[in-house]
Design a protein around this motif. Structure first.
Motif, PDB file in Angstrom:
ATOM      1  N   ASN A  24       0.759  -1.140   0.265  1.00 54.60           N
ATOM      2  CA  ASN A  24       0.339   0.353   0.157  1.00 54.60           C
ATOM      3  C   ASN A  24       0.595   1.671   0.054  1.00 54.60           C
ATOM      4  O   ASN A  24       0.802   2.652   0.751  1.00 54.60           O
ATOM      5  CB  ASN A  24      -1.309  -0.105   1.393  1.00 54.60           C
ATOM      6  CG  ASN A  24      -2.306   0.932   1.007  1.00 54.60           C
ATOM      7  OD1 ASN A  24      -2.413   1.977   2.091  1.00 54.60           O
ATOM      8  ND2 ASN A  24      -2.989   1.161  -0.208  1.00 54.60           N
ATOM      9  N   ALA A  35      -5.815  -0.272   0.615  1.00 51.39           N
ATOM     10  CA  ALA A  35      -5.496  -1.263   1.579  1.00 51.39           C
ATOM     11  C   ALA A  35      -3.956  -1.629   0.740  1.00 51.39           C
ATOM     12  O   ALA A  35      -3.876  -1.831  -0.122  1.00 51.39           O
ATOM     13  CB  ALA A  35      -6.478  -1.804   2.278  1.00 51.39           C
ATOM     14  N   VAL A  92       2.010  -0.170   7.050  1.00 54.28           N
ATOM     15  CA  VAL A  92       0.882   1.008   7.662  1.00 54.28           C
ATOM     16  C   VAL A  92       1.075   2.476   8.606  1.00 54.28           C
ATOM     17  O   VAL A  92       2.684   1.963   9.162  1.00 54.28           O
ATOM     18  CB  VAL A  92       0.305   0.179   8.296  1.00 54.28           C
ATOM     19  CG1 VAL A  92      -1.020   1.137   9.680  1.00 54.28           C
ATOM     20  CG2 VAL A  92      -0.339  -0.922   8.587  1.00 54.28           C
ATOM     21  N   GLY A  93       1.283   3.449   8.083  1.00 52.51           N
ATOM     22  CA  GLY A  93       1.931   4.684   8.019  1.00 52.51           C
ATOM     23  C   GLY A  93       2.295   5.315   6.962  1.00 52.51           C
ATOM     24  O   GLY A  93       2.648   6.605   7.141  1.00 52.51           O
ATOM     25  N   ARG A 152      -2.303   1.955   4.658  1.00 53.53           N
ATOM     26  CA  ARG A 152      -3.223   1.059   5.538  1.00 53.53           C
ATOM     27  C   ARG A 152      -2.962  -0.309   5.800  1.00 53.53           C
ATOM     28  O   ARG A 152      -3.494  -0.994   4.112  1.00 53.53           O
ATOM     29  CB  ARG A 152      -4.617   1.562   6.216  1.00 53.53           C
ATOM     30  CG  ARG A 152      -5.477   1.919   4.535  1.00 53.53           C
ATOM     31  CD  ARG A 152      -7.284   2.353   5.646  1.00 53.53           C
ATOM     32  NE  ARG A 152      -7.348   2.244   4.420  1.00 53.53           N
ATOM     33  CZ  ARG A 152      -9.211   2.555   4.178  1.00 53.53           C
ATOM     34  NH1 ARG A 152      -8.999   2.935   5.364  1.00 53.53           N
ATOM     35  NH2 ARG A 152     -10.041   2.223   3.102  1.00 53.53           N
ATOM     36  N   GLN A 153      -4.008  -1.374   6.533  1.00 55.09           N
ATOM     37  CA  GLN A 153      -3.855  -2.802   6.359  1.00 55.09           C
ATOM     38  C   GLN A 153      -5.484  -3.534   5.551  1.00 55.09           C
ATOM     39  O   GLN A 153      -5.617  -2.974   6.074  1.00 55.09           O
ATOM     40  CB  GLN A 153      -3.440  -3.061   7.728  1.00 55.09           C
ATOM     41  CG  GLN A 153      -3.735  -4.867   7.467  1.00 55.09           C
ATOM     42  CD  GLN A 153      -2.373  -5.690   6.925  1.00 55.09           C
ATOM     43  OE1 GLN A 153      -1.081  -5.188   6.866  1.00 55.09           O
ATOM     44  NE2 GLN A 153      -2.746  -6.964   5.634  1.00 55.09           N
TER      45      GLN A 153
END
Length: 185
Positions: free
Chosen positions: A12, A39, A45-46, A70-71
């Motif tokens: 992502n 995603a 993440v982040g 994000r997941q």
């Protein structure tokens, strides 16, 4: 009309953010306020968009400064009217998590090919974009692509990043046109 679209890749930070942001931009160009998100199956993440992918978005005039990876979760897949993945493997991962999403989950290039085939240049037989998605699902397999996957450009050359961005932009431009012709407002 609510028509949430989810784009999915691995981390992502390259393909799915490009698909998200380019599809949103192409829909805005057609007068539609989009509901597009993304995603990753193994998201970083982040993180912001990968610098090489960000350069490709910059070259196309698409902002990415507020993006954060994000997941992928079932909670993101379930409300999506359309799920577009970078590869067949990622499509399978989505369906492992949410088997009920089969009829609305495609690779990006696969759905673009269906859009080209199903929506005439001068109009659309569909009154709602969900009908377009349903028809594409009903005809799954009728469009054969040499390679429906978009390669992962992470850690690869600038030329690879440019190729990937072009593949994504071409596909989302086709999809945006088809969705609008199918009644997305």
């Amino acid at each position: 009309m609510s028509f949430p679209v989810l784009t999915v890749c691995l981390g992502n930070v390259c393909r799915s953010p490009q698909a998200e942001l380019l599809l949103a931009a192409r829909l805005r160009e057609r007068g539609v306020e989009p509901e597009v998100s993304s995603a990753g199956a193994r998201a970083l993440v982040g993180r912001s968009v990968d610098p090489s992918s960000a350069a490709e978005l910059d070259a196309r005039g698409v902002a990415h400064d507020t993006f954060a990876a994000r997941q992928l979760t079932p909670a993101l897949v379930q409300p999506a009217a359309l799920v577009l993945t970078a590869t067949r493997d990622l499509r399978s991962r989505v369906l492992e998590e949410v088997p009920g999403a089969l009829r609305r989950t495609f690779t990006l290039r696969e759905f673009a090919a269906h859009c080209e085939r199903l929506v005439a240049a001068e109009g659309s037989p569909y009154a709602d974009p969900r009908e377009l998605v349903a028809q594409a699902a009903a005809q799954r397999g009728s469009v054969v692509l040499e390679d429906p996957d978009i390669p992962d450009p992470i850690g690869r050359s600038e030329q690879t990043h440019a190729l990937v961005a072009t593949l994504i932009d071409d596909a989302v431009t086709t999809i945006a046109s088809a969705l609008v012709r199918a009644g997305l407002r």
